[in-house]
Design an enzyme around this catalytic site. Structure first.
Site, PDB file in Angstrom:
ATOM      1  N   HIS A 158     -45.207   5.625 -33.099  1.00  0.00           N
ATOM      2  CA  HIS A 158     -46.316   6.320 -32.451  1.00  0.00           C
ATOM      3  C   HIS A 158     -45.808   7.127 -31.241  1.00  0.00           C
ATOM      4  CE1 HIS A 158     -50.534   6.725 -30.987  1.00  0.00           C
ATOM      5  NE2 HIS A 158     -49.904   6.833 -29.831  1.00  0.00           N
ATOM      6  N   GLU A 159     -45.085   6.461 -30.360  1.00  0.00           N
ATOM      7  CA  GLU A 159     -44.584   7.155 -29.164  1.00  0.00           C
ATOM      8  C   GLU A 159     -43.596   8.256 -29.542  1.00  0.00           C
ATOM      9  OE1 GLU A 159     -46.309   6.751 -26.642  1.00  0.00           O
ATOM     10  OE2 GLU A 159     -47.243   4.878 -27.262  1.00  0.00           O
ATOM     11  N   HIS A 203     -45.362  11.511 -30.086  1.00  0.00           N
ATOM     12  CA  HIS A 203     -45.580  12.241 -28.826  1.00  0.00           C
ATOM     13  C   HIS A 203     -44.277  12.907 -28.367  1.00  0.00           C
ATOM     14  CE1 HIS A 203     -49.632  10.818 -28.112  1.00  0.00           C
ATOM     15  NE2 HIS A 203     -49.271   9.553 -28.170  1.00  0.00           N
ATOM     16  N   GLU A 239     -52.329  13.205 -29.631  1.00  0.00           N
ATOM     17  CA  GLU A 239     -52.554  11.949 -30.342  1.00  0.00           C
ATOM     18  C   GLU A 239     -52.564  12.165 -31.860  1.00  0.00           C
ATOM     19  OE1 GLU A 239     -52.224   9.356 -28.607  1.00  0.00           O
ATOM     20  OE2 GLU A 239     -52.897   7.812 -29.994  1.00  0.00           O
TER      21      GLU A 239
END
Ligand SMILES: [Zn+2]
Length: 495
Positions: free
Chosen positions: A262-263, A266, A292
């Site tokens: 997830h990170e 970004h 997001e």
């Protein structure tokens, strides 16, 4: 001193970018390395940096340069014009805030974050209650300074997702509330026991594995690092210093991997903004809702797919042979796609995740409208969770104290997570049109189609396009919840 107006403008922008960079570094350090007793001194440093930034932003000389260059924007290059328009929007907001207020807000959130950490550790909401009250009061005051003709919530959300109103959000959540609970009921019958349960995973080996994965997907470690924090996040110190921060709970390797990916989503966005924007203030991802979308689609659509695990499981077994040797692709895909109401938002499955956001959205709205008192928040939280997910947290760390956002002053932020899920599904649908055989490539560990498409269509543009303008440009329409609903229905009813 630069002579042309646009050069003078960029000269001033550079100084502000440096101050932001220092503040981001101090905040990153606060969460990674800083000993607890340094809190007061750190709050002072951050308050000073934020004050200096604010003073430069509302400085008369800068205002003169900005307003003049804004007047002449039609004569500028596209990038310069967009940069000036972007800054003018920020300036028009900031100019309305007294410096003393900015300093006060910064100090309140530094303290708020510390008291939230302590309250969560001690399972005692009352330790955070006073600071949360201050943060909410200051948020309302902030909205009042910016635009007292609009609902408070609309003003606050606009900072994270330009142009989105509570009316838009009500419409989106109404669609989701209608569609998701019936799907959830259907899914509840399909649960099986978790094959990864009851195992412990060595942190160093887990980290080494995630580092490999992250690099293979496309993270550039010459321009980024991986930190170790209590609550995963990504931060951009400069365009060449992107930090993805993770945590490795020893009993939950699924969490470590999924939050890591997830990170990374970004981080990839931030690392791949076109270099033409590096010197401008368009150099970051455009909004939370677009940001997001990049993390959620990498985490969920790619990261929980059979194709991904066909590639990623053998690598995991190399790193953790004893713990993972017996596991099959089917086992892990099944485990990572279990749908079940749970307490923690960041660990929620794709079907229930947006219900967690709806809960926060409703409570935030009630707090800001004085329909709910801060001291009654824990009780209201538990009641809402019972109502929406039919479960009730036994302790505040599983309920009202689980997220850092309010403690950091991010009120009106949560709905951007839902926008991210919706935007992600909508963009992915468009990607699939160009690359219908993506699963074959990813199963071989080849992420180039994914990387190049998103770099070209989303990442490289930084903040050049406004969020809904970007969605329209890439998918032909603005954010539409139907794509997400169709995606979860197809995925979870064919399982
Ligand atoms: Zn995220």
């Amino acid at each position: 001193m630069p002579t042309t107006l646009i050069d003078q403008y960029y000269h001033k922008i550079q100084e502000m970018k440096l101050l932001t960079s220092v503040a981001n570094l101090l905040e990153w350090d606060q969460q990674n390395q800083m000993p607890p007793k340094a809190t007061k001194a750190r709050a002072d440093k951050l308050a000073l940096i934020n004050k200096l930034h604010h003073e430069r932003m509302i400085d008369k000389e800068f205002a003169r340069i900005l307003n003049n260059v804004y007047e002449q924007r039609d004569t500028l290059s596209d990038i310069d014009r967009r940069s000036v328009e972007f800054t003018k929007r920020q300036y028009d907001k900031k100019a309305k805030l007294p410096t003393a207020f900015v300093e006060k807000f910064s100090r309140a959130t530094s303290h708020g974050h510390t008291s939230w950490v302590e309250a969560k550790e001690k399972e005692d909401f009352s330790l955070f209650q006073k600071d949360l009250q201050t943060i909410l009061d200051l948020s309302k005051q902030y909205a009042d300074y910016i635009d007292n003709s609009k609902p408070v919530y609309d003003v606050l959300t606009d900072d994270y997702e330009e142009g989105i109103t509570s009316r838009d959000l009500d419409g989106i959540f109404n669609t989701l509330v209608k569609e998701l609970p019936p799907l959830l009921k259907q899914m509840k019958k399909k649960q099986k026991k978790n094959a990864l349960e009851g195992r412990r995973f060595d942190k160093i080996k887990t980290r080494a594995y995630i580092e490999k994965l992250v690099e293979q997907i496309g993270f550039d470690f010459t321009r980024g690092t991986m930190g170790d924090v209590p609550h995963p996040f990504e931060t951009s110190i400069t365009e060449h210093d992107i930090r993805i921060n993770m945590k490795y709970p020893p009993d939950d390797i699924g969490y470590s991997i999924m939050s890591g990916i997830h990170e990374l989503g970004h981080g990839l966005y931030e690392q791949n903004v076109h270099e033409d924007y590096h010197q401008t203030d368009l150099r970051n991802g455009v909004s939370q809702g677009i940001h997001e979308s990049q993390s959620r689609l990498l985490e969920n659509i790619i990261g929980r797919s059979e194709a991904f695990w066909t590639y990623a499981l053998p690598l995991l077994q190399e790193h953790l042979p004893d713990e993972m040797g017996h596991v099959t692709v089917d086992d892990i895909v099944h485990d990572l796609n279990l749908v079940e109401p749970s307490f923690i938002r960041t660990e929620a499955d794709e079907v229930t995740y947006n219900i967690h956001i709806l809960l926060r959205y409703q409570l935030e709205t009630d707090l800001l409208n004085n329909k709910l008192k801060v001291r009654d928040l824990p009780e209201a939280w538990n009641a809402k969770m019972k109502e929406l997910l039919d479960i009730e947290p036994e302790k505040p760390s599983l309920g009202v104290l689980q997220d850092a956002h309010w403690s950091m002053g991010a009120v009106g932020y949560f709905p951007t997570y839902t926008l991210g899920n919706l935007n992600g599904a909508q963009l992915w649908k468009r990607f699939e049109k160009d690359h219908p055989k993506w699963e074959k490539k990813i199963a071989q560990g080849d992420f180039s189609e994914y990387f190049n498409w998103f770099k070209e269509n989303i990442w490289q543009h930084g903040s050049f396009y406004q969020p809904q303008e970007l969605m329209k440009r890439v998918t032909g329409e603005e954010t539409n919840p139907d794509y997400f609903v169709a995606y979860v229905k197809e995925k979870y009813t064919n399982n």
